[in-house]
Design a protein around this motif. Sequence first.
Motif, PDB file in Angstrom:
ATOM      1  N   PRO A 156      63.264  10.460  71.534  1.00  0.00           N
ATOM      2  CA  PRO A 156      63.558  10.443  70.087  1.00  0.00           C
ATOM      3  C   PRO A 156      62.321  10.724  69.223  1.00  0.00           C
ATOM      4  O   PRO A 156      61.189  10.589  69.682  1.00  0.00           O
ATOM      5  N   PRO A 157      62.554  11.137  67.960  1.00  0.00           N
ATOM      6  CA  PRO A 157      61.440  11.446  67.054  1.00  0.00           C
ATOM      7  C   PRO A 157      60.451  10.279  66.939  1.00  0.00           C
ATOM      8  O   PRO A 157      60.856   9.120  67.021  1.00  0.00           O
ATOM      9  N   PHE A 158      59.193  10.618  66.771  1.00  0.00           N
ATOM     10  CA  PHE A 158      58.108   9.643  66.559  1.00  0.00           C
ATOM     11  C   PHE A 158      57.826   8.778  67.782  1.00  0.00           C
ATOM     12  O   PHE A 158      57.107   7.800  67.697  1.00  0.00           O
ATOM     13  N   ARG A 159      58.420   9.107  68.933  1.00  0.00           N
ATOM     14  CA  ARG A 159      58.187   8.286  70.118  1.00  0.00           C
ATOM     15  C   ARG A 159      57.463   9.059  71.220  1.00  0.00           C
ATOM     16  O   ARG A 159      57.319   8.570  72.334  1.00  0.00           O
ATOM     17  N   HIS A 160      57.083  10.321  70.923  1.00  0.00           N
ATOM     18  CA  HIS A 160      56.556  11.178  71.992  1.00  0.00           C
ATOM     19  C   HIS A 160      55.297  10.610  72.656  1.00  0.00           C
ATOM     20  O   HIS A 160      55.019  10.903  73.805  1.00  0.00           O
ATOM     21  N   ARG A 161      54.576   9.752  71.937  1.00  0.00           N
ATOM     22  CA  ARG A 161      53.336   9.225  72.526  1.00  0.00           C
ATOM     23  C   ARG A 161      53.588   8.285  73.704  1.00  0.00           C
ATOM     24  O   ARG A 161      52.704   8.064  74.516  1.00  0.00           O
ATOM     25  N   LEU A 162      54.815   7.770  73.789  1.00  0.00           N
ATOM     26  CA  LEU A 162      55.154   6.922  74.938  1.00  0.00           C
ATOM     27  C   LEU A 162      55.033   7.708  76.241  1.00  0.00           C
ATOM     28  O   LEU A 162      54.773   7.140  77.300  1.00  0.00           O
ATOM     29  N   ALA A 163      55.230   9.030  76.156  1.00  0.00           N
ATOM     30  CA  ALA A 163      55.157   9.863  77.361  1.00  0.00           C
ATOM     31  C   ALA A 163      53.748   9.839  77.952  1.00  0.00           C
ATOM     32  O   ALA A 163      53.575   9.953  79.166  1.00  0.00           O
ATOM     33  N   GLU A 164      52.741   9.680  77.092  1.00  0.00           N
ATOM     34  CA  GLU A 164      51.352   9.670  77.581  1.00  0.00           C
ATOM     35  C   GLU A 164      51.130   8.533  78.573  1.00  0.00           C
ATOM     36  O   GLU A 164      50.371   8.668  79.525  1.00  0.00           O
ATOM     37  N   ALA A 165      51.813   7.410  78.351  1.00  0.00           N
ATOM     38  CA  ALA A 165      51.612   6.233  79.200  1.00  0.00           C
ATOM     39  C   ALA A 165      52.052   6.497  80.637  1.00  0.00           C
ATOM     40  O   ALA A 165      51.292   6.261  81.577  1.00  0.00           O
ATOM     41  N   TYR A 166      53.269   7.017  80.817  1.00  0.00           N
ATOM     42  CA  TYR A 166      53.710   7.204  82.209  1.00  0.00           C
ATOM     43  C   TYR A 166      53.016   8.395  82.861  1.00  0.00           C
ATOM     44  O   TYR A 166      52.795   8.406  84.065  1.00  0.00           O
ATOM     45  N   LYS A 167      52.640   9.408  82.056  1.00  0.00           N
ATOM     46  CA  LYS A 167      51.905  10.551  82.627  1.00  0.00           C
ATOM     47  C   LYS A 167      50.545  10.079  83.147  1.00  0.00           C
ATOM     48  O   LYS A 167      50.099  10.488  84.221  1.00  0.00           O
ATOM     49  N   TYR A 168      49.919   9.200  82.383  1.00  0.00           N
ATOM     50  CA  TYR A 168      48.630   8.623  82.798  1.00  0.00           C
ATOM     51  C   TYR A 168      48.801   7.820  84.093  1.00  0.00           C
ATOM     52  O   TYR A 168      48.019   7.960  85.037  1.00  0.00           O
ATOM     53  N   LEU A 169      49.840   6.995  84.146  1.00  0.00           N
ATOM     54  CA  LEU A 169      50.090   6.176  85.344  1.00  0.00           C
ATOM     55  C   LEU A 169      50.314   7.052  86.574  1.00  0.00           C
ATOM     56  O   LEU A 169      49.849   6.739  87.667  1.00  0.00           O
ATOM     57  N   ALA A 170      51.033   8.163  86.382  1.00  0.00           N
ATOM     58  CA  ALA A 170      51.312   9.072  87.512  1.00  0.00           C
ATOM     59  C   ALA A 170      50.019   9.719  88.023  1.00  0.00           C
ATOM     60  O   ALA A 170      49.788   9.796  89.234  1.00  0.00           O
ATOM     61  N   VAL A 171      49.183  10.158  87.095  1.00  0.00           N
ATOM     62  CA  VAL A 171      47.901  10.773  87.477  1.00  0.00           C
ATOM     63  C   VAL A 171      47.037   9.759  88.231  1.00  0.00           C
ATOM     64  O   VAL A 171      46.462  10.067  89.277  1.00  0.00           O
ATOM     65  N   GLN A 172      46.994   8.539  87.723  1.00  0.00           N
ATOM     66  CA  GLN A 172      46.160   7.503  88.350  1.00  0.00           C
ATOM     67  C   GLN A 172      46.691   7.111  89.734  1.00  0.00           C
ATOM     68  O   GLN A 172      45.913   6.851  90.654  1.00  0.00           O
ATOM     69  N   ALA A 173      48.000   7.086  89.899  1.00  0.00           N
ATOM     70  CA  ALA A 173      48.592   6.753  91.205  1.00  0.00           C
ATOM     71  C   ALA A 173      48.206   7.811  92.237  1.00  0.00           C
ATOM     72  O   ALA A 173      47.821   7.495  93.366  1.00  0.00           O
ATOM     73  N   ARG A 174      48.286   9.084  91.816  1.00  0.00           N
ATOM     74  CA  ARG A 174      47.918  10.177  92.738  1.00  0.00           C
ATOM     75  C   ARG A 174      46.423  10.139  93.046  1.00  0.00           C
ATOM     76  O   ARG A 174      46.017  10.344  94.190  1.00  0.00           O
ATOM     77  N   LYS A 175      45.618   9.884  92.022  1.00  0.00           N
ATOM     78  CA  LYS A 175      44.153   9.797  92.209  1.00  0.00           C
ATOM     79  C   LYS A 175      43.790   8.702  93.208  1.00  0.00           C
ATOM     80  O   LYS A 175      42.852   8.820  93.976  1.00  0.00           O
ATOM     81  N   ALA A 176      44.558   7.618  93.162  1.00  0.00           N
ATOM     82  CA  ALA A 176      44.279   6.482  94.053  1.00  0.00           C
ATOM     83  C   ALA A 176      44.693   6.785  95.496  1.00  0.00           C
ATOM     84  O   ALA A 176      44.349   6.051  96.413  1.00  0.00           O
ATOM     85  N   GLY A 177      45.463   7.876  95.658  1.00  0.00           N
ATOM     86  CA  GLY A 177      45.832   8.276  97.013  1.00  0.00           C
ATOM     87  C   GLY A 177      47.298   8.074  97.374  1.00  0.00           C
ATOM     88  O   GLY A 177      47.701   8.305  98.511  1.00  0.00           O
ATOM     89  N   ALA A 178      48.095   7.664  96.398  1.00  0.00           N
ATOM     90  CA  ALA A 178      49.536   7.506  96.685  1.00  0.00           C
ATOM     91  C   ALA A 178      50.188   8.872  96.724  1.00  0.00           C
ATOM     92  O   ALA A 178      49.841   9.748  95.935  1.00  0.00           O
ATOM     93  N   SER A 179      51.109   9.078  97.666  1.00  0.00           N
ATOM     94  CA  SER A 179      51.844  10.339  97.609  1.00  0.00           C
ATOM     95  C   SER A 179      53.189  10.086  96.933  1.00  0.00           C
ATOM     96  O   SER A 179      53.797   9.021  97.101  1.00  0.00           O
ATOM     97  N   ILE A 180      53.608  11.065  96.135  1.00  0.00           N
ATOM     98  CA  ILE A 180      54.814  10.918  95.324  1.00  0.00           C
ATOM     99  C   ILE A 180      55.837  11.965  95.758  1.00  0.00           C
ATOM    100  O   ILE A 180      55.537  13.156  95.763  1.00  0.00           O
ATOM    101  N   VAL A 181      57.010  11.506  96.165  1.00  0.00           N
ATOM    102  CA  VAL A 181      58.078  12.402  96.619  1.00  0.00           C
ATOM    103  C   VAL A 181      59.203  12.375  95.585  1.00  0.00           C
ATOM    104  O   VAL A 181      59.750  11.317  95.288  1.00  0.00           O
TER     105      VAL A 181
END
Length: 263
Positions: free
Chosen positions: A48-73
């Motif tokens: 929804p409008p004005f909420r797009h910044r919430l996407a940054e949170a899960y994108k950051y978490l995904a990048v950090q999980a991969r960096k830590a060595g987790a594989s994502i299927v």
Amino acid sequence: AKSKRVMVVGGGPAGLEAARVAALRGHKVTLYEQSDSLGGQLALASIPPFRHRLAEAYKYLAVQARKAGASIVMNQAVTAELVEREKPAAVILAAGALPAMPPIFRGKSNAFLAWDVLRKKVQVGQNVVIIGGGLVGVGVAEWLAAQGKTITIVEMLKRIAADAPPFDRMGLMQRLAEHKVRMMPSTIAEKLENGTLVVSKEGGIQETIAADSLIIAVGAKPNQTLLPALQTRVAEVYTVGDCVEPRRAYQAIHDASKVAREI
């Protein structure tokens, strides 16, 4: 702690954080997400409008999980068969929540779940009634109103968007008013028939509202469908996030981090 094979079920905020922390602790972590996108409800909440910044949170978490060595299927639902094949030492169930559908609307061809509307899985008509005026309901209302739809929000409680932070709520209510969204607090949906919804307001006064489409946003219940199958096959099973009980993303993330540290 010695390294274990850890399976994480669900790629929402709780699953991503659990995978990140478990991988940092040296475990061999594989996260499975049944859809083609990560972020779970946080991803939907960012539409929804004005909420797009919430996407940054899960994108950051995904990048950090991969960096830590987790594989994502991706696009892989976890089944009892998959668990037996992979033989994880521990499973973290982060399957989130399942949206609730009130019995009176089950099987109605024009009643849709808010999550399916946000995912663009369904087409809604011009006159839209949203059942549930919490953050999910008002988010969908604003999103559809911006597309030119005529929106009515029906909420049992006395306040619309009661669960929104006060500062956000002010702006939200103002934008809903500008979009001419009709808000009906203290109102209960009674029945849906032939494109009209019957509601009862305070004092038992009934009213009918034109409803080409009805959108249900009345909360969610924990998704624990996989739990019995896991408990008979895996030594360590943990549940985190909304599949324990639906709540805020930051609580789910905190919870997941704590659980993953204990494995």
